[in-house]
Design an enzyme around this catalytic site. Sequence first.
Site, PDB file in Angstrom:
ATOM      1  N   CYS A  52      15.068   6.262  -0.838  1.00 37.53           N
ATOM      2  CA  CYS A  52      14.587   7.189   0.183  1.00 37.53           C
ATOM      3  C   CYS A  52      13.062   7.096   0.279  1.00 37.53           C
ATOM      4  O   CYS A  52      12.359   7.164  -0.742  1.00 37.53           O
ATOM      5  CB  CYS A  52      15.013   8.604  -0.164  1.00 37.53           C
ATOM      6  SG  CYS A  52      14.445   9.847   1.025  1.00 37.53           S
ATOM      7  N   CYS A  55      11.541  10.598  -1.072  1.00 39.37           N
ATOM      8  CA  CYS A  55      11.641  11.132  -2.440  1.00 39.37           C
ATOM      9  C   CYS A  55      12.037  10.099  -3.497  1.00 39.37           C
ATOM     10  O   CYS A  55      12.217  10.461  -4.653  1.00 39.37           O
ATOM     11  CB  CYS A  55      12.619  12.308  -2.469  1.00 39.37           C
ATOM     12  SG  CYS A  55      14.351  11.820  -2.256  1.00 39.37           S
ATOM     13  N   CYS A 101      19.827  12.114   2.692  1.00 38.73           N
ATOM     14  CA  CYS A 101      19.501  11.926   1.279  1.00 38.73           C
ATOM     15  C   CYS A 101      19.934  13.181   0.520  1.00 38.73           C
ATOM     16  O   CYS A 101      19.622  14.296   0.932  1.00 38.73           O
ATOM     17  CB  CYS A 101      18.002  11.694   1.115  1.00 38.73           C
ATOM     18  SG  CYS A 101      17.457  11.653  -0.606  1.00 38.73           S
ATOM     19  N   CYS A 104      16.488  15.193  -0.896  1.00 33.30           N
ATOM     20  CA  CYS A 104      15.501  15.874  -0.046  1.00 33.30           C
ATOM     21  C   CYS A 104      16.061  16.282   1.317  1.00 33.30           C
ATOM     22  O   CYS A 104      15.342  16.828   2.132  1.00 33.30           O
ATOM     23  CB  CYS A 104      14.264  14.995   0.129  1.00 33.30           C
ATOM     24  SG  CYS A 104      14.532  13.515   1.130  1.00 33.30           S
ATOM     25  N   CYS A 124      25.047   3.168   8.865  1.00 30.27           N
ATOM     26  CA  CYS A 124      24.038   2.629   9.778  1.00 30.27           C
ATOM     27  C   CYS A 124      22.767   3.459   9.595  1.00 30.27           C
ATOM     28  O   CYS A 124      22.687   4.604  10.041  1.00 30.27           O
ATOM     29  CB  CYS A 124      24.571   2.722  11.198  1.00 30.27           C
ATOM     30  SG  CYS A 124      23.594   1.857  12.416  1.00 30.27           S
TER      31      CYS A 124
END
Length: 138
Positions: A52, A55, A101, A104, A124
């Site tokens: 990510c 984070c 995610c 976060c 995707c």
Amino acid sequence: MTINSDPKVHKSEEEWRELLTPEQFHVLRKHGTERAGSSSLNDEHREGTFICAACDNLLFKANAKFESGTGWPSFFQPYSADAITEHKDRSFFMTRIEVRCAKCDGHLGHVFKDGPQPTGLRYCMNGVAMNFTPDEND
């Protein structure tokens, strides 16, 4: 890189704006979409891990990436069962499954049931929402 058992990341909108580029903020925090074909991660074929951009949470292993022809980095499974969360998205007069995610709550993209085996899924993802960390061997 964050281990998926770490606690949730909470920041104010101002803190996210300071941490992220304007495009990352638009996608990750405002549920935007990058232009198809615009991410350098489309052409990333080394072994490693996609994390990510907000984070550093582990999201996808490179060996789960495949060429979907959609213009966005696509994967057939997440790094682990607790790497992401899924949410109903009813925007644009349709129902899709949004992927965020798990650490976060940053918007990553959507998952569709038209991917390759072994899962039959296509995650995707917006490339701008992720960073790539190559394996040390590469």
